[in-house]
Design a protein around this motif. Structure first.
Motif, PDB file in Angstrom:
ATOM      1  N   ASP A  43      -9.970   3.084  10.306  1.00  0.00           N
ATOM      2  CA  ASP A  43     -11.384   3.278  10.665  1.00  0.00           C
ATOM      3  C   ASP A  43     -11.526   3.403  12.179  1.00  0.00           C
ATOM      4  OD1 ASP A  43     -12.076   3.010   7.966  1.00  0.00           O
ATOM      5  OD2 ASP A  43     -12.765   0.929   8.190  1.00  0.00           O
ATOM      6  N   PHE A  44     -10.864   2.512  12.902  1.00  0.00           N
ATOM      7  CA  PHE A  44     -10.948   2.517  14.359  1.00  0.00           C
ATOM      8  C   PHE A  44     -10.359   3.806  14.932  1.00  0.00           C
ATOM      9  CE2 PHE A  44      -9.869   1.313  18.700  1.00  0.00           C
ATOM     10  CZ  PHE A  44     -11.045   0.694  19.104  1.00  0.00           C
TER      11      PHE A  44
ATOM     12  N   MET B 262       0.844  -1.169   0.000  1.00  0.00           N
ATOM     13  CA  MET B 262       0.000   0.000   0.000  1.00  0.00           C
ATOM     14  C   MET B 262       0.894   1.237   0.000  1.00  0.00           C
ATOM     15  SD  MET B 262      -2.734   1.209   2.895  1.00  0.00           S
ATOM     16  CE  MET B 262      -3.281  -0.440   3.010  1.00  0.00           C
ATOM     17  N   THR B 263       0.551   2.180  -0.857  1.00  0.00           N
ATOM     18  CA  THR B 263       1.376   3.384  -0.978  1.00  0.00           C
ATOM     19  C   THR B 263       0.901   4.471  -0.016  1.00  0.00           C
ATOM     20  OG1 THR B 263      -0.003   4.471  -2.646  1.00  0.00           O
ATOM     21  CG2 THR B 263       1.670   2.895  -3.441  1.00  0.00           C
TER      22      THR B 263
ATOM     23  N   LYS C  73      -3.269   8.204   2.191  1.00  0.00           N
ATOM     24  CA  LYS C  73      -3.758   9.588   2.176  1.00  0.00           C
ATOM     25  C   LYS C  73      -5.197   9.639   1.658  1.00  0.00           C
ATOM     26  CE  LYS C  73      -3.054  14.022  -0.094  1.00  0.00           C
ATOM     27  NZ  LYS C  73      -2.150  14.879  -0.857  1.00  0.00           N
ATOM     28  N   ALA C  74      -5.442   8.997   0.530  1.00  0.00           N
ATOM     29  CA  ALA C  74      -6.783   9.009  -0.059  1.00  0.00           C
ATOM     30  C   ALA C  74      -7.801   8.380   0.892  1.00  0.00           C
ATOM     31  CB  ALA C  74      -6.774   8.277  -1.402  1.00  0.00           C
ATOM     32  N   TYR C  75      -7.410   7.298   1.559  1.00  0.00           N
ATOM     33  CA  TYR C  75      -8.345   6.632   2.467  1.00  0.00           C
ATOM     34  C   TYR C  75      -8.648   7.526   3.675  1.00  0.00           C
ATOM     35  CZ  TYR C  75     -10.806   2.992   4.921  1.00  0.00           C
ATOM     36  OH  TYR C  75     -11.791   2.287   5.565  1.00  0.00           O
TER      37      TYR C  75
ATOM     38  N   ALA D 103     -12.550  14.822   7.424  1.00  0.00           N
ATOM     39  CA  ALA D 103     -11.112  14.638   7.657  1.00  0.00           C
ATOM     40  C   ALA D 103     -10.338  15.645   6.815  1.00  0.00           C
ATOM     41  CB  ALA D 103     -10.696  13.222   7.298  1.00  0.00           C
ATOM     42  N   CYS D 104      -9.229  16.097   7.356  1.00  0.00           N
ATOM     43  CA  CYS D 104      -8.363  17.012   6.613  1.00  0.00           C
ATOM     44  C   CYS D 104      -6.908  16.653   6.884  1.00  0.00           C
ATOM     45  CB  CYS D 104      -8.651  18.461   6.980  1.00  0.00           C
ATOM     46  SG  CYS D 104      -8.202  18.895   8.666  1.00  0.00           S
TER      47      CYS D 104
END
Length: 124
Positions: free
Chosen positions: A100-101, A1-2, A7-9, A16-17
């Motif tokens: 997520d958590f 994973m990059t 970042k995108a997730y 989120a920011c």
């Protein structure tokens, strides 16, 4: 994973920011000005530090003892609530669950009123 995938997730989370409160590194992801993730995208030291509950943090450290440690940058008081994950060969699905958590942990740290506002804006 990059780093771009992470970042995108992180930025796909409602409200989120991205922020740089400590300089160029780490790249921090926040919800209502509270950090839930800190990404260190450097090759050779590729890791992320995520907010957690003390019990969940301890569980993850036991399951992945070679990949997860207490938040290395944190004070002694904060260490139980942050995990640093070394990302080389770490399971992608597990990382997404941990992000997520982290986001949910920060969300549930706000007052019920603020939580309700955030969730209503998200359409949940």
């Amino acid at each position: 994973m990059t780093a771009e995938d992470i970042k995108a997730y992180c930025l796909s989370k409602h409200k989120a920011c991205e922020a740089y409160p400590f300089g160029k590194v780490p790249v921090c992801y926040k919800l209502n000005d509270k950090i839930f993730a800190q990404l260190y995208p450097d090759e050779g030291n590729y890791k992320i530090t995520l907010k957690c509950t003390a019990d969940a943090a301890q569980f993850y450290r036991m399951v992945y003892p070679d990949k997860i440690m207490e938040g290395y940058h944190c004070s002694k008081v904060q260490k139980p609530y942050w995990n640093t994950i070394y990302l080389d060969d770490f399971p992608e699905k597990e990382l997404y669950n941990m992000i997520d958590f982290a986001y949910d942990t920060v969300l549930h740290g706000f007052s019920k009123k603020v939580q309700k506002q955030i969730l209503e804006e998200a359409g949940k």
